[in-house]
Design an enzyme around this catalytic site. Structure first.
Site, PDB file in Angstrom:
ATOM      1  N   HIS A  33      14.290 -36.838   4.883  1.00 35.35           N
ATOM      2  CA  HIS A  33      15.330 -36.193   5.707  1.00 35.35           C
ATOM      3  C   HIS A  33      16.816 -36.619   5.360  1.00 35.35           C
ATOM      4  O   HIS A  33      17.161 -38.045   5.515  1.00 35.35           O
ATOM      5  CB  HIS A  33      15.072 -36.469   7.186  1.00 35.35           C
ATOM      6  CG  HIS A  33      15.834 -35.794   8.266  1.00 35.35           C
ATOM      7  ND1 HIS A  33      15.758 -34.408   8.660  1.00 35.35           N
ATOM      8  CD2 HIS A  33      16.988 -36.168   8.747  1.00 35.35           C
ATOM      9  CE1 HIS A  33      16.287 -34.020   9.498  1.00 35.35           C
ATOM     10  NE2 HIS A  33      17.356 -34.880   9.765  1.00 35.35           N
TER      11      HIS A  33
ATOM     12  N   ASP B 286      20.785 -36.410   6.164  1.00 31.23           N
ATOM     13  CA  ASP B 286      21.680 -36.014   7.276  1.00 31.23           C
ATOM     14  C   ASP B 286      23.030 -35.732   6.918  1.00 31.23           C
ATOM     15  O   ASP B 286      23.767 -36.847   6.264  1.00 31.23           O
ATOM     16  CB  ASP B 286      21.706 -37.082   8.131  1.00 31.23           C
ATOM     17  CG  ASP B 286      20.383 -36.835   9.430  1.00 31.23           C
ATOM     18  OD1 ASP B 286      20.198 -35.815   9.673  1.00 31.23           O
ATOM     19  OD2 ASP B 286      19.773 -38.030   9.562  1.00 31.23           O
TER      20      ASP B 286
ATOM     21  N   MET C  71      26.751 -34.857   7.367  1.00 25.97           N
ATOM     22  CA  MET C  71      27.850 -34.809   8.322  1.00 25.97           C
ATOM     23  C   MET C  71      29.276 -34.445   7.792  1.00 25.97           C
ATOM     24  O   MET C  71      29.577 -35.240   6.887  1.00 25.97           O
ATOM     25  CB  MET C  71      27.890 -35.995   9.097  1.00 25.97           C
ATOM     26  CG  MET C  71      26.405 -36.314   9.806  1.00 25.97           C
ATOM     27  SD  MET C  71      26.626 -37.668  10.964  1.00 25.97           S
ATOM     28  CE  MET C  71      24.866 -38.064  11.098  1.00 25.97           C
TER      29      MET C  71
ATOM     30  N   MET D 224      24.872 -30.725   9.530  1.00 26.94           N
ATOM     31  CA  MET D 224      25.982 -30.864  10.686  1.00 26.94           C
ATOM     32  C   MET D 224      27.017 -30.670  10.084  1.00 26.94           C
ATOM     33  O   MET D 224      28.084 -31.579  10.180  1.00 26.94           O
ATOM     34  CB  MET D 224      25.533 -32.412  11.054  1.00 26.94           C
ATOM     35  CG  MET D 224      24.341 -32.373  12.209  1.00 26.94           C
ATOM     36  SD  MET D 224      23.580 -34.169  12.280  1.00 26.94           S
ATOM     37  CE  MET D 224      22.893 -34.634  10.674  1.00 26.94           C
TER      38      MET D 224
ATOM     39  N   GLY E  86      25.057 -36.966  15.153  1.00 23.74           N
ATOM     40  CA  GLY E  86      26.042 -37.945  14.682  1.00 23.74           C
ATOM     41  C   GLY E  86      25.851 -39.368  14.225  1.00 23.74           C
ATOM     42  O   GLY E  86      26.384 -39.920  13.313  1.00 23.74           O
TER      43      GLY E  86
ATOM     44  N   GLY F  62      19.762 -44.224  15.839  1.00 27.35           N
ATOM     45  CA  GLY F  62      19.694 -45.365  16.564  1.00 27.35           C
ATOM     46  C   GLY F  62      19.731 -45.135  18.351  1.00 27.35           C
ATOM     47  O   GLY F  62      19.954 -45.977  19.121  1.00 27.35           O
TER      48      GLY F  62
ATOM     49  N   GLY G 128      15.435 -37.816  16.160  1.00 35.28           N
ATOM     50  CA  GLY G 128      16.544 -38.474  17.222  1.00 35.28           C
ATOM     51  C   GLY G 128      15.583 -39.466  18.038  1.00 35.28           C
ATOM     52  O   GLY G 128      14.951 -38.840  19.063  1.00 35.28           O
ATOM     53  N   GLY G 129      15.742 -40.572  17.786  1.00 43.13           N
ATOM     54  CA  GLY G 129      15.031 -41.568  18.980  1.00 43.13           C
ATOM     55  C   GLY G 129      13.726 -41.744  18.834  1.00 43.13           C
ATOM     56  O   GLY G 129      12.914 -42.144  19.787  1.00 43.13           O
TER      57      GLY G 129
ATOM     58  N   GLY H  65      14.471 -42.346  11.772  1.00 42.90           N
ATOM     59  CA  GLY H  65      15.512 -43.279  10.826  1.00 42.90           C
ATOM     60  C   GLY H  65      15.288 -44.673  11.086  1.00 42.90           C
ATOM     61  O   GLY H  65      14.537 -45.346  10.318  1.00 42.90           O
ATOM     62  N   SER H  66      15.800 -45.236  12.274  1.00 51.95           N
ATOM     63  CA  SER H  66      15.623 -46.677  12.436  1.00 51.95           C
ATOM     64  C   SER H  66      14.219 -47.021  12.555  1.00 51.95           C
ATOM     65  O   SER H  66      13.916 -48.208  12.047  1.00 51.95           O
ATOM     66  CB  SER H  66      16.404 -46.886  13.698  1.00 51.95           C
ATOM     67  OG  SER H  66      17.130 -45.789  14.386  1.00 51.95           O
TER      68      SER H  66
END
Ligand code: DX5
Ligand code: ZN
Length: 218
Positions: free
Chosen positions: A34, A36, A38, A69, A144, A147, A179-180, A200-201
């Site tokens: 993935h 990202d 931006m 994005m 954006g 984490g 996300g998350g 991600g994280s």
């Protein structure tokens, strides 16, 4: 049974050695990479664009899942195609009524079209795109930054979208969540009807990435 795919986000990787980071994902059992993208306008930060995709392309055989994005994604389609992107995801908030036409354009260029909505956008706004796209992404944090904490309201949107897809004869559509996501909440996300998991994280901060990716499969 629809296949669960894990898509680690390189936003959380070590940018000083991103080639090695990307190569490690394949060995650790990831399904997609993935990316990202931006632009500093659609979202405040600037990350990277087609040149990064081109640089990492030779480092993996995994499909590159590019989340744009950006306010004018259509200006980037050809550059991402040349760079070797496999999936292009565009925001309904940026494309409005042109979303489906732009999804068709992505397909004409030989890539898989996908559309995404932010947490505050009602799920119904992505229904027309779900009839055109190969994948729908539901943001489960405000875009954006990596984490952040998973927004639990997303679960209802996943359920509503999967129900809509089944009703429309598109029950096999990939539904991605971004996300998350953690090893603790992934089960509820998969049970709600998502099958593509961005992390991600959770992946990049793990001591054992392969075990973490295996756990995320639920
Ligand atoms: C946020 C990005 C996400 C982000 C996810 O704008 O779209 O892909 O990298 O990061 P985690 O998994 O850390 O929430
Ligand atoms: Zn993303």
């Amino acid at each position: 049974m629809i296949k669960v795919k894990i898509a680690p986000s390189i936003l959380a990787s070590d940018f000083s050695k991103v080639g090695e980071e990307v190569a490690s994902l394949e060995r650790c059992g990831a399904d997609l990479v993935h990316c990202d993208v931006m632009d500093g306008t659609f979202v405040p930060p600037i990350t990277f664009g087609d040149q990064m995709v081109k640089a990492i392309r030779p480092r993996t055989c995994l499909p590159l899942d590019c989340h744009l994005m950006v306010v004018h994604p259509e200006t980037q389609f050809e550059a991402f195609q040349r760079a070797g992107a496999d999936i292009l995801t565009i925001h309904v908030e940026a494309c409005g009524k042109r979303t489906n036409a732009l999804l068709r354009r992505i397909r004409e260029l030989g890539m898989k079209p996908s559309a995404v909505i932010n947490p505050e956008t009602p799920v119904e706004e992505v229904f027309p795109a779900a009839l055109e796209a190969d994948m729908i992404l539901l943001m489960s944090v405000h875009p954006g930054w990596g984490g952040q904490k998973f927004l639990p309201e997303t679960l209802k949107k996943i359920e509503a979208l999967r129900t809509f897809c089944i009703r429309e004869g598109r029950g096999e559509l990939d539904i991605e969540v971004d996300g998350g996501v953690t090893a603790e909440n992934v089960r509820s996300i998969l049970s709600a009807g998502a099958n593509v998991i961005v992390a991600g994280s959770t992946v990049f901060r793990a001591a054992d990435r392969a075990a973490t990716i295996a756990r995320l499969r639920g």
